[in-house]
Design an enzyme around this catalytic site. Sequence first.
Site, mmCIF file in Angstrom:
data_model
loop_
_atom_site.group_PDB
_atom_site.id
_atom_site.type_symbol
_atom_site.label_atom_id
_atom_site.label_comp_id
_atom_site.label_asym_id
_atom_site.label_seq_id
_atom_site.Cartn_x
_atom_site.Cartn_y
_atom_site.Cartn_z
ATOM 1 C CE LYS A 190 -37.542 21.241 35.791
ATOM 2 N NZ LYS A 190 -36.560 21.488 34.710
ATOM 3 C CD GLU A 193 -34.823 24.159 32.013
ATOM 4 O OE1 GLU A 193 -34.697 23.364 32.975
ATOM 5 O OE2 GLU A 193 -35.226 25.327 32.144
ATOM 6 N N GLY A 243 -29.412 23.528 42.816
ATOM 7 C CA GLY A 243 -29.334 24.521 41.740
ATOM 8 C C GLY A 243 -28.875 25.847 42.305
ATOM 9 C CB THR A 247 -33.716 28.526 41.126
ATOM 10 O OG1 THR A 247 -33.345 29.287 39.985
ATOM 11 C CG2 THR A 247 -34.898 27.652 40.754
ATOM 12 N N GLY A 248 -33.397 28.414 44.354
ATOM 13 C CA GLY A 248 -33.642 27.727 45.629
ATOM 14 C C GLY A 248 -34.550 28.543 46.541
ATOM 15 C CD GLU A 400 -22.321 28.655 42.291
ATOM 16 O OE1 GLU A 400 -23.516 28.969 42.149
ATOM 17 O OE2 GLU A 400 -21.954 27.559 42.740
HETATM 18 P P1 ADP Z 1 -29.519 27.485 36.227
HETATM 19 O O1 ADP Z 1 -29.899 28.924 36.394
HETATM 20 O O2 ADP Z 1 -28.083 27.271 36.298
HETATM 21 O O3 ADP Z 1 -30.163 26.769 35.079
HETATM 22 P P2 ADP Z 1 -31.455 26.723 38.216
HETATM 23 O O4 ADP Z 1 -31.204 26.756 39.666
HETATM 24 O O5 ADP Z 1 -32.403 27.756 37.705
HETATM 25 O O6 ADP Z 1 -30.043 26.780 37.546
HETATM 26 O O7 ADP Z 1 -31.977 25.292 37.766
HETATM 27 C C1 ADP Z 1 -31.911 24.121 38.530
HETATM 28 C C2 ADP Z 1 -33.179 23.347 38.328
HETATM 29 O O8 ADP Z 1 -34.271 24.121 38.796
HETATM 30 C C3 ADP Z 1 -33.507 23.019 36.883
HETATM 31 O O9 ADP Z 1 -34.130 21.735 36.831
HETATM 32 C C4 ADP Z 1 -34.510 24.099 36.516
HETATM 33 O O10 ADP Z 1 -35.379 23.743 35.448
HETATM 34 C C5 ADP Z 1 -35.282 24.211 37.794
HETATM 35 N N1 ADP Z 1 -35.999 25.488 37.989
HETATM 36 C C6 ADP Z 1 -35.746 26.677 37.413
HETATM 37 N N2 ADP Z 1 -36.609 27.611 37.872
HETATM 38 C C7 ADP Z 1 -37.426 27.000 38.760
HETATM 39 C C8 ADP Z 1 -38.512 27.428 39.604
HETATM 40 N N3 ADP Z 1 -38.931 28.692 39.626
HETATM 41 N N4 ADP Z 1 -39.086 26.511 40.403
HETATM 42 C C9 ADP Z 1 -38.660 25.233 40.430
HETATM 43 N N5 ADP Z 1 -37.648 24.770 39.658
HETATM 44 C C10 ADP Z 1 -37.036 25.633 38.836
#
Ligand code: ADP
Length: 496
Positions: A190, A193, A243, A247-248, A400
């Site tokens: 994935k 986006e 990421g 989100t992690g 960060e």
């Molecule tokens: P940023 O906030 O800088 O865009 P993210 O950590 O949110 O960084 O994004 C890293 C990746 O995680 C991207 O591919 C994003 O689409 C994906 N992502 C965002 N939210 C979720 C979620 N709740 N579960 C899984 N993947 C996600």
Amino acid sequence: MSEDHLLREAQRAGKLPGLPQNHFIDGAWRASAGGGMMESFDPGSASPHASFAAGDADDVAIAVASARRAGEGAWKKILPRERGHVLSRTADLIRQHGERLAIAEVLDSGKTISEARGDVAGAARCFDYYAGAADKNEGKSFPLGEDYASFSINEPVGVTAHIIPWNYPLSTTARSVAPALAAGCTAVVKPAEQTPMTALILAELLHQAGLPDGVCNVVTGTGAAVGATLAAHPDISHITFTGSTATGINVMQAAARNVASVTLELGGKSPNVVLADADLDLALDNVVGAIFENAGQICSAGSRLVIERSIHAEFIERLVQRAKTLRMGHGLSERVNFGAINSAEHLAKVSSFLDGARARGLSIATGGRATVDPGTGKGWFFEPTVVDNAGWDDPVVQEEIFGPVLAVQVVDDFDEAIAAANCTPYALVAGIFTRDLSKAHRFARDVDAGQVYVNEYFAGDIETPFGGNRKSGIGREKGLIAVQSYCKVKSVTIRV
Ligand code: ADP
């Protein structure tokens, strides 16, 4: 089209013809089940350059099912050395299609073409490296005495999910997909986006290299619609996520419900320590590269300079001069060595950190503002920025920013430098510049970080394990250790 012509055309049109528009599932391009599309923006011009499938839960379900079928069928029957051949042919194909990949990466991410070419070369190297690992994933035997034969087998965990960020789209995909495939797993990727193109091209190249249908699938779309659904899918056995820390944590919670394992490569606020005895020319080059490479959008960026007071004033003066020589602009221009910020949203976030710093009266030695490509007046850019003499608990030190913003912490001696290095919740990487071997070793021992660089920031390559401690993550990528993340150990004990 020759490589040179490809670049000239992309510079002229602001686009690259023939980019993928659909998911890559089960060995073929596939439109979204719901029919939705999204746009990818070129950060260097702030305008859309391509559109792609906006996936949803149905696409994820189809991709995971195809990965599961492939893992239990065609891919399982292929000898480990044949898996290695597929990976090394992929490395060759990445090199053959290198300029196309690099241009696509620039248009999606905003980085410079030379940075993108470096990422492409690194991705090819990564496939070469793990090609060699595919037939060396040996088990062990256990000494139970002569009445038993006891040994272990490293079995592939199954279907793996790879959730990819926007700052290093191709490299991050390569470094997690290659070891997963070497281990015999199948994958659903994935991409972010903002930057879906190079993962899609890579999936097509893997297929051309002979990867059976369904072994590597790419589903594009948002984090909410695709990422979260993929992370929560009960047939996913391991999730590799790179990421943000926030989100992690969501991904880890989703994995917990299915007792899936995770590798999380999260945020950083990494210290770059310069001691008074260092080669200061070398240190300066490295401090500049550590924070301004990729416009600072690197989880392992050296975003804090920890410097001894006796050399502080002169070093900052030279650093500011260097920051002013960076040539900012659209990444497709070969004159440029400092690219764009990936999105308007992220630019606003970086700017808000500097608004806060100004409001708190911090000393901004250079930069500090959002700007545009000086050649075109367009795009999302942020000036190379140095915030001098920041307090240890200030947000510019603790949080960060993920942009070209260096926070400077001034210290009186080596012990205080170590304390400063360890003063944030993050623990990804740490650099030190010194000629004193003893201090270098003591730093390596006492700093909390997944990797320590002495006298060369970002030293190391695909061979070197990479990952973070504390809020910077869990698990390690790169190196042979990464293959183990994609294996489950089965011990077999036979009474003879
Ligand atoms: P940023 O906030 O800088 O865009 P993210 O950590 O949110 O960084 O994004 C890293 C990746 O995680 C991207 O591919 C994003 O689409 C994906 N992502 C965002 N939210 C979720 C979620 N709740 N579960 C899984 N993947 C996600």
